[in-house]
Motif scaffolding. Structure first.
Motif, mmCIF file in Angstrom:
data_model
loop_
_atom_site.group_PDB
_atom_site.id
_atom_site.type_symbol
_atom_site.label_atom_id
_atom_site.label_comp_id
_atom_site.label_asym_id
_atom_site.label_seq_id
_atom_site.Cartn_x
_atom_site.Cartn_y
_atom_site.Cartn_z
ATOM 1 N N LEU A 87 27.171 55.654 67.028
ATOM 2 C CA LEU A 87 26.373 56.722 66.407
ATOM 3 C C LEU A 87 26.626 56.851 64.907
ATOM 4 C CD1 LEU A 87 26.749 59.500 69.129
ATOM 5 C CD2 LEU A 87 24.810 57.950 68.767
ATOM 6 N N ARG A 88 27.561 56.037 64.383
ATOM 7 C CA ARG A 88 27.930 56.079 62.963
ATOM 8 C C ARG A 88 28.347 57.491 62.535
ATOM 9 N NH1 ARG A 88 23.518 54.187 59.415
ATOM 10 N NH2 ARG A 88 25.172 54.032 57.878
ATOM 11 N N LEU A 89 29.191 58.109 63.362
ATOM 12 C CA LEU A 89 29.593 59.491 63.111
ATOM 13 C C LEU A 89 30.333 59.653 61.790
ATOM 14 C CD1 LEU A 89 30.690 60.763 66.630
ATOM 15 C CD2 LEU A 89 28.567 61.192 65.414
ATOM 16 N N GLU A 90 31.177 58.695 61.433
ATOM 17 C CA GLU A 90 31.919 58.798 60.178
ATOM 18 C C GLU A 90 30.962 58.856 58.992
ATOM 19 O OE1 GLU A 90 35.546 56.627 57.734
ATOM 20 O OE2 GLU A 90 34.903 55.809 59.649
ATOM 21 N N HIS A 91 29.936 58.023 59.011
ATOM 22 C CA HIS A 91 28.942 58.022 57.937
ATOM 23 C C HIS A 91 28.260 59.389 57.832
ATOM 24 C CE1 HIS A 91 25.486 56.927 55.475
ATOM 25 N NE2 HIS A 91 24.711 57.426 56.432
ATOM 26 N N TRP A 92 27.831 59.913 58.976
ATOM 27 C CA TRP A 92 27.113 61.185 58.968
ATOM 28 C C TRP A 92 28.022 62.340 58.566
ATOM 29 C CZ3 TRP A 92 22.347 60.434 58.323
ATOM 30 C CH2 TRP A 92 21.698 59.373 58.930
ATOM 31 N N GLY A 101 29.735 66.158 54.349
ATOM 32 C CA GLY A 101 30.728 66.600 53.380
ATOM 33 C C GLY A 101 30.203 66.591 51.957
ATOM 34 N N VAL A 102 29.476 65.541 51.593
ATOM 35 C CA VAL A 102 28.886 65.464 50.254
ATOM 36 C C VAL A 102 27.883 66.601 50.059
ATOM 37 C CG1 VAL A 102 27.366 64.073 48.785
ATOM 38 C CG2 VAL A 102 29.251 62.979 50.004
ATOM 39 N N TRP A 103 27.062 66.826 51.066
ATOM 40 C CA TRP A 103 26.062 67.897 50.990
ATOM 41 C C TRP A 103 26.739 69.258 50.845
ATOM 42 C CZ3 TRP A 103 24.848 71.968 54.385
ATOM 43 C CH2 TRP A 103 23.673 72.655 54.082
ATOM 44 N N LEU A 104 27.796 69.497 51.637
ATOM 45 C CA LEU A 104 28.507 70.776 51.568
ATOM 46 C C LEU A 104 29.207 70.954 50.231
ATOM 47 C CD1 LEU A 104 30.027 71.022 55.157
ATOM 48 C CD2 LEU A 104 28.255 72.479 54.168
#
Length: 92
Positions: free
Chosen positions: A72-77, A82-85
């Motif tokens: 699911l590529r959870l680390e990427h998401w 984090g960047v958005w927050l």
């Protein structure tokens, strides 16, 4: 169910405290706190693992969780979140 709610609330409160107060502490202190928490969780996890009667269930759960996270590529998401927050907090 109450344990899940308590866990959720403590994570939200801790994250908010870290976001607002974390910048006031030196980088060295921040790294020390992360290292201490990591060592504590390692010890706690090891103690729980040693109490289990079927370690293969633990192994299977870790493997399934790791494979699911990769698929699911959870680390990427989570990094994107984090960047958005960070942008959201910085703009306020």
């Amino acid at each position: 169910m109450i344990g899940t709610i308590i866990n959720f609330v403590t994570i939200v409160v801790g994250s908010a405290a870290g976001a607002f107060l974390g910048g006031r502490f030196s980088r060295r202190l921040q790294q020390m706190v992360v290292a201490i928490l990591g060592l504590f969780l390692l010890g706690y996890g090891l103690s729980l693992f040693l109490k289990t009667e079927n370690s293969l269930i633990v192994l299977a759960a870790l493997l399934m969780g790791g494979l699911t996270g990769e698929a699911l590529r959870l680390e990427h998401w989570l990094e994107q979140l984090g960047v958005w927050l960070e942008k959201k907090v910085a703009s306020t």
